[in-house]
Motif scaffolding. Structure first.
Motif, PDB file in Angstrom:
ATOM      1  N   ARG A 184      -5.877   8.948   2.935  1.00  0.00           N
ATOM      2  CA  ARG A 184      -4.917   7.875   2.762  1.00  0.00           C
ATOM      3  C   ARG A 184      -5.627   6.526   2.804  1.00  0.00           C
ATOM      4  O   ARG A 184      -6.753   6.388   3.300  1.00  0.00           O
ATOM      5  N   TYR A 185      -4.938   5.489   2.292  1.00  0.00           N
ATOM      6  CA  TYR A 185      -5.547   4.160   2.215  1.00  0.00           C
ATOM      7  C   TYR A 185      -5.905   3.625   3.598  1.00  0.00           C
ATOM      8  O   TYR A 185      -6.969   3.028   3.796  1.00  0.00           O
ATOM      9  N   GLY A 186      -5.017   3.822   4.570  1.00  0.00           N
ATOM     10  CA  GLY A 186      -5.307   3.349   5.911  1.00  0.00           C
ATOM     11  C   GLY A 186      -6.536   4.014   6.512  1.00  0.00           C
ATOM     12  O   GLY A 186      -7.350   3.370   7.181  1.00  0.00           O
ATOM     13  N   GLN A 187      -6.684   5.316   6.252  1.00  0.00           N
ATOM     14  CA  GLN A 187      -7.855   6.024   6.761  1.00  0.00           C
ATOM     15  C   GLN A 187      -9.142   5.523   6.103  1.00  0.00           C
ATOM     16  O   GLN A 187     -10.174   5.367   6.754  1.00  0.00           O
ATOM     17  N   GLN A 188      -9.085   5.252   4.798  1.00  0.00           N
ATOM     18  CA  GLN A 188     -10.261   4.728   4.115  1.00  0.00           C
ATOM     19  C   GLN A 188     -10.652   3.346   4.641  1.00  0.00           C
ATOM     20  O   GLN A 188     -11.838   3.044   4.805  1.00  0.00           O
ATOM     21  N   ILE A 189      -9.649   2.492   4.943  1.00  0.00           N
ATOM     22  CA  ILE A 189      -9.941   1.161   5.470  1.00  0.00           C
ATOM     23  C   ILE A 189     -10.566   1.264   6.854  1.00  0.00           C
ATOM     24  O   ILE A 189     -11.537   0.571   7.180  1.00  0.00           O
ATOM     25  N   LEU A 190     -10.025   2.158   7.686  1.00  0.00           N
ATOM     26  CA  LEU A 190     -10.578   2.324   9.025  1.00  0.00           C
ATOM     27  C   LEU A 190     -12.007   2.846   8.990  1.00  0.00           C
ATOM     28  O   LEU A 190     -12.860   2.444   9.792  1.00  0.00           O
ATOM     29  N   GLU A 191     -12.310   3.727   8.044  1.00  0.00           N
ATOM     30  CA  GLU A 191     -13.671   4.258   7.937  1.00  0.00           C
ATOM     31  C   GLU A 191     -14.646   3.168   7.500  1.00  0.00           C
ATOM     32  O   GLU A 191     -15.824   3.233   7.848  1.00  0.00           O
ATOM     33  N   ALA A 209       0.831  -1.209   0.000  1.00  0.00           N
ATOM     34  CA  ALA A 209       0.000   0.000   0.000  1.00  0.00           C
ATOM     35  C   ALA A 209       0.859   1.249   0.000  1.00  0.00           C
ATOM     36  O   ALA A 209       0.524   2.261  -0.629  1.00  0.00           O
ATOM     37  N   ALA A 210       1.990   1.185   0.729  1.00  0.00           N
ATOM     38  CA  ALA A 210       2.868   2.355   0.775  1.00  0.00           C
ATOM     39  C   ALA A 210       3.564   2.589  -0.553  1.00  0.00           C
ATOM     40  O   ALA A 210       3.872   3.723  -0.915  1.00  0.00           O
TER      41      ALA A 210
END
Length: 241
Positions: free
Chosen positions: A229-236, A14-15
């Motif tokens: 960011r991708y991590g934020q979208q996954i957490l949401e 992802a990074a």
């Protein structure tokens, strides 16, 4: 340990997404295998026509597409036309609802052959058949909603006929990319048109395109900053609250 390794690989992948654009401008979409290029390299079969005289081929008044007054509108696979997009839509919807209701019911027995007077002394303190039953009810409901939307878009893009359907309808696709510094603006158009709707200037408006698909956007450093960011979208997506 195995789960931690898989999780680390996912984080690294992802990074690494979008690493090729660090310090560089976004690349254009390669058109080597695009549907427009394939349509131009493999045109449709030529239509059969009766042989004309040599004098007709040299005449300026013939109906051939190469002549001065010939019809040069796009009609076959690989031809190019201009799509005019002028969207100026406005919609406004307002709803209001107001409802109320009230009701009252009362039952009293002050006199009934002297029965209330004989029963009242035996009832608990404060109880009486004089006001046997009393019911009051009320309800109200109020709702208000409104929708307001306005869109305006003015564009022109060249589209290529990628296929001619058996009923004569033309399938078109068009792509336009403009890069300014580190931002790439993309315009995609596709749909089905009738040859009769194409003007003498070889143009067609978007409202005459069936199953029209119009995409106007971009990609680059500015567009990336506007996205979480991708991590934020996954957490949401997975967070319950």
């Amino acid at each position: 340990m195995k789960k931690l390794t898989i999780f680390a690989v996912l984080l690294m992948s992802a990074a690494c997404t979008g690493v090729d654009t660090i310090g560089r401008e976004p690349k254009f979409t390669p058109d080597v295998e695009s549907s427009e290029r394939i349509a131009m390299l493999t045109p449709s079969l030529p239509q059969s026509r009766t042989p004309s005289r040599r004098i007709d081929n040299a005449s300026l008044w013939s109906g051939e597409r190469q002549s001065l007054l010939g019809d040069r509108r796009a009609v076959q696979r690989g031809d190019i036309m201009t799509v005019v997009i002028e969207i100026d839509d406005r919609a406004e919807i307002s709803n209001s609802t107001d409802r109320s209701r009230s009701g009252s019911e009362s039952l009293a027995i002050p006199q009934l052959f002297g029965i209330p007077q004989r029963i009242d002394p035996r009832l608990p303190a404060g109880a009486s058949l004089g006001d046997a039953v009393s019911v009051n009810s009320s309800s109200s409901s109020e709702g208000d909603g409104s929708v307001r939307r306005q869109e305006k878009l003015t564009l022109r893009v060249a589209a290529t006929i990628v296929d001619v359907l058996p009923n004569g309808v033309l399938a078109i696709e068009g792509r336009q990319e403009v890069r300014v510094n580190f931002e790439l603006r993309e315009l995609l158009v596709s749909g089905f048109v009738r040859p009769a709707d194409i003007s003498r200037l070889n143009e067609i408006t978007y409202d005459k395109i069936a199953s029209a698909r119009i995409s106007y956007g971009g990609r680059g450093h500015i567009s990336e900053m506007q996205q979480p960011r991708y991590g934020q979208q996954i957490l949401e997506k997975v967070a319950p609250f």
